[in-house]
Enzyme design. Structure first.
Site: not given
Length: 393
Positions: A184, A212, A243
């Site tokens: 991340s 991610h 995200k």
């Protein structure tokens, strides 16, 4: 009792160091957004180059409309835990959709991505050993610590060190290998094929947090397992909706037996109120947009290329990342803080991070599909101006 902030550690320690140098970098409120992708912070229009809203879906009209409709139909909360009265049909639809999208047999939805990883505590019992990448996300670390087994870290992405750790383990129970897919803070990608081979060799289960890489990697945007052709070899995948899917919530996906074990035994899932209806509906709509609009992912990667190339051209090393997460390192938090403040003065807000989130002081820079080349140029120009003024890099 007087508490010494420098003895507290973690973010408070970093904040105290920065404040001593006149830098106020944390808990700054976003007051709104403009139609052309600028954020309003402190009453100013700035480029917010640090958001995890990778595909720019949190403000997509279809996502907002779906959330509003669910809010009107179901209310603001499910007001109960999933096993009892806190499951709604949107949860079931979302689990079916996520399992299919990730190429897995089953999925369980959690209220946050952090809770999805805390649920991994139920995957461990006495005598089990989890081998955790040294730079894994805090939620993975906490979930493993809550389990009943032993946790051993291995050097970041170091397959040789992991093999030695596996060889040396004498505990009688099972083995887990646990890693972020895309890390991340520094944006590098886990060596998934090598990890899979070691897991098979040692009879271990491989757990990957795709927070991610979901929506970012792979031809369909299904993440690292798709990008490496290992969708049919997953033991467990965790991810968040906060995200690339622009909502909130988390998911655990994999073989049905593995998911069922956590669904019925993980305290983070059983003893927490279910995902709010608006968040579930927003995620479903975002998934539709992700599939229907692949150009968003293409734009994201093009902007990442512009940032990597532009920052490297002026002397910053953004390696090892090849992803939309662009790391820029500094020798200490004071130097990084001064550069962060200079960028703010130039109308660009990035993420200033250090221990415990990373092993070093750095700026984490990310543009989203809601930005364009003009935003990237402004970020690079701000870095150039600040570097010239401060004499860095």
């Amino acid at each position: 009792m007087v508490i010494d902030p420098f003895a507290m550690g973690g973010l408070q320690d970093a904040e105290a160091v920065l404040r001593a140098h006149g830098v106020d970098a944390y808990f700054r409120a976003v007051e709104g957004w403009t139609a052309d992708g600028y954020a309003i912070i402190g009453g100013r229009e700035v480029v917010l180059a640090g958001s995890n809203d990778y595909l720019g879906l949190s403000r997509h009209p279809r996502v907002i409309e779906a959330a509003a409709e669910a809010l009107a139909r179901y209310g603001a909360s499910v007001s109960g835990s999933r096993p009892l009265n806190g499951t709604i049909d949107l949860h079931e639809r979302l689990e079916e959709r996520m399992a299919a999208f990730l190429g897995q047999e089953a999925a369980a939805v959690a209220t946050t991505g952090f809770q999805a990883n805390l649920a991994l505590a139920a995957a461990m019992g006495p005598g089990d050993v989890a081998f955790s990448d040294a730079r894994n996300h805090a939620s993975l670390i906490d979930g493993l610590r809550l389990g009943g087994g032993t946790v051993r870290s291995y050097r970041h992405a170091d397959l040789g060190h992991l093999r030695r750790r596996l060889d040396a383990a004498t505990e009688p129970g099972g083995r887990l290998i646990v890693t972020d897919g895309v890390f991340s803070m520094e944006g590098d990608v886990a060596p998934l094929r090598g990890l899979r081979e070691l897991a098979d060799e040692y009879g271990a289960k491989l757990i990957v947090d795709s927070a991610h890489d979901l929506g970012v990697l792979g031809q369909r945007g299904a993440g690292l397992h798709e990008a490496t052709g290992l969708e049919d070899r997953a033991d467990l995948i965790t991810a968040t909706f906060s995200k690339a899917l622009g909502s909130t919530g988390g998911v655990i996906a994999g073989p049905a037996a593995n998911v069922r074990r956590l669904r019925y035994n993980a305290r983070a899932l059983v003893f927490s109120a279910g995902l709010p209806p608006a968040s579930a509906a927003a995620t479903l709509a975002a998934l539709d947009v992700l599939i229907a609009e692949p150009h968003r992912r293409e734009r994201l990667h093009e902007l990442a290329r512009l940032l990597h190339d532009g920052l490297r051209a002026i002397g910053f090393d953004t390696r090892p990342s090849t992803t939309p997460i662009v790391p820029v390192s500094f020798p200490d938090m004071a130097t990084a803080g001064a550069f962060w403040a200079g960028l703010c003065d130039a109308g660009v807000v990035v993420n200033l991070v250090g221990p415990p989130a990373t092993t070093r002081a750095m700026l984490r820079v990310t543009l989203t599909a809601a930005h364009d080349a003009g935003h990237a140029e402004r970020v690079i120009r701000a870095f150039t101006q600040t570097a010239n003024r401060l004499g860095t890099p």
